[in-house]
Design a protein around this motif. Sequence first.
Motif, short mmCIF file in Angstrom:
data_model
loop_
_atom_site.label_atom_id
_atom_site.label_comp_id
_atom_site.label_asym_id
_atom_site.label_seq_id
_atom_site.Cartn_x
_atom_site.Cartn_y
_atom_site.Cartn_z
N ASN A 41 0.69 -1.25 0.02
CA ASN A 41 0.11 0.04 0.05
C ASN A 41 0.82 1.45 0.27
O ASN A 41 0.16 2.17 0.07
CB ASN A 41 -0.86 -0.02 1.13
CG ASN A 41 -1.68 -1.19 1.27
OD1 ASN A 41 -2.30 -1.29 0.15
ND2 ASN A 41 -2.31 -1.52 2.46
N CYS A 42 2.16 1.26 -0.04
CA CYS A 42 3.13 2.16 -0.05
C CYS A 42 3.42 3.02 -1.53
O CYS A 42 3.46 2.00 -2.21
CB CYS A 42 4.31 1.76 0.60
SG CYS A 42 5.71 3.01 0.76
N CYS A 48 6.20 9.49 6.08
CA CYS A 48 6.56 8.94 7.35
C CYS A 48 7.69 9.35 7.94
O CYS A 48 8.17 9.60 8.95
CB CYS A 48 6.19 7.58 7.17
SG CYS A 48 6.87 6.80 5.76
N ALA A 79 2.00 6.66 10.87
CA ALA A 79 0.45 6.14 10.48
C ALA A 79 -0.46 7.20 10.13
O ALA A 79 -1.27 7.07 9.33
CB ALA A 79 0.10 5.15 11.54
N HIS A 80 -0.62 8.17 11.10
CA HIS A 80 -1.41 9.40 10.91
C HIS A 80 -1.20 10.07 9.50
O HIS A 80 -2.41 10.38 8.81
CB HIS A 80 -1.45 10.35 11.98
CG HIS A 80 -2.42 11.34 12.04
ND1 HIS A 80 -2.17 12.38 11.41
CD2 HIS A 80 -3.89 11.28 12.48
CE1 HIS A 80 -3.28 13.17 11.35
NE2 HIS A 80 -4.05 12.49 12.06
N CYS A 82 0.53 8.87 6.83
CA CYS A 82 0.64 8.04 5.46
C CYS A 82 -0.85 8.22 4.95
O CYS A 82 -1.88 7.82 5.10
CB CYS A 82 0.75 6.63 6.14
SG CYS A 82 0.86 5.53 5.00
N GLY A 84 -1.05 6.59 2.01
CA GLY A 84 -1.31 5.07 1.43
C GLY A 84 -1.76 5.23 -0.17
O GLY A 84 -1.72 6.11 -0.73
N LYS A 87 -6.09 5.43 -0.49
CA LYS A 87 -6.56 5.91 0.56
C LYS A 87 -6.58 4.44 1.82
O LYS A 87 -7.12 4.60 2.95
CB LYS A 87 -8.24 6.19 0.75
CG LYS A 87 -8.03 7.72 0.16
CD LYS A 87 -9.67 8.33 0.10
CE LYS A 87 -9.50 9.50 -0.59
NZ LYS A 87 -10.86 10.17 -0.31
N LYS A 89 -3.92 2.85 4.16
CA LYS A 89 -2.62 3.28 4.61
C LYS A 89 -1.56 1.89 4.61
O LYS A 89 -2.01 0.82 4.66
CB LYS A 89 -2.95 3.64 6.35
CG LYS A 89 -3.77 4.80 6.07
CD LYS A 89 -3.69 5.42 7.53
CE LYS A 89 -4.43 6.69 7.77
NZ LYS A 89 -3.46 7.89 7.47
#
Length: 98
Positions: A41-42, A48, A79-80, A82, A84, A87, A89
């Motif tokens: 998903n990156c 980050c 995580a907040h 990111c 992704g 959508k 993450k």
Amino acid sequence: MSELKKYKELALGGNIEKSGTAVDFKTGDWRSSRPVYHPENCIQCLFCWVYCPDSAVILKDGQVTGFNLDHCKGCGICAHECPGKKKVKAIVMEEEVK
Ligand code: SF4
Ligand code: SF4
């Protein structure tokens, strides 16, 4: 109620003997949750890496590969931030099991 002590009256709580020693202290021990990376998903935006306050996001050849858990404190900022892929993450925080 007893009177509170002034800060100069408190016992010393730490001792930093020289500068540049942060890497020697494994502050990841404090963590109660950990970031888990889902590379599928990156999109390699590096948000980050930019936002991590502990420089704990590991890059290899300019690409995120994971986290340095010796220094990651589990704040969840990565995580907040990111976005992704579509959508979903690429970083999910999970409870630390010790
Ligand atoms: S959880 Fe916090 S300290 Fe750990 S890698 Fe993410 S932003 Fe950095
Ligand atoms: S913020 Fe998310 S999508 Fe961007 S590089 Fe980091 S893990 Fe990948």
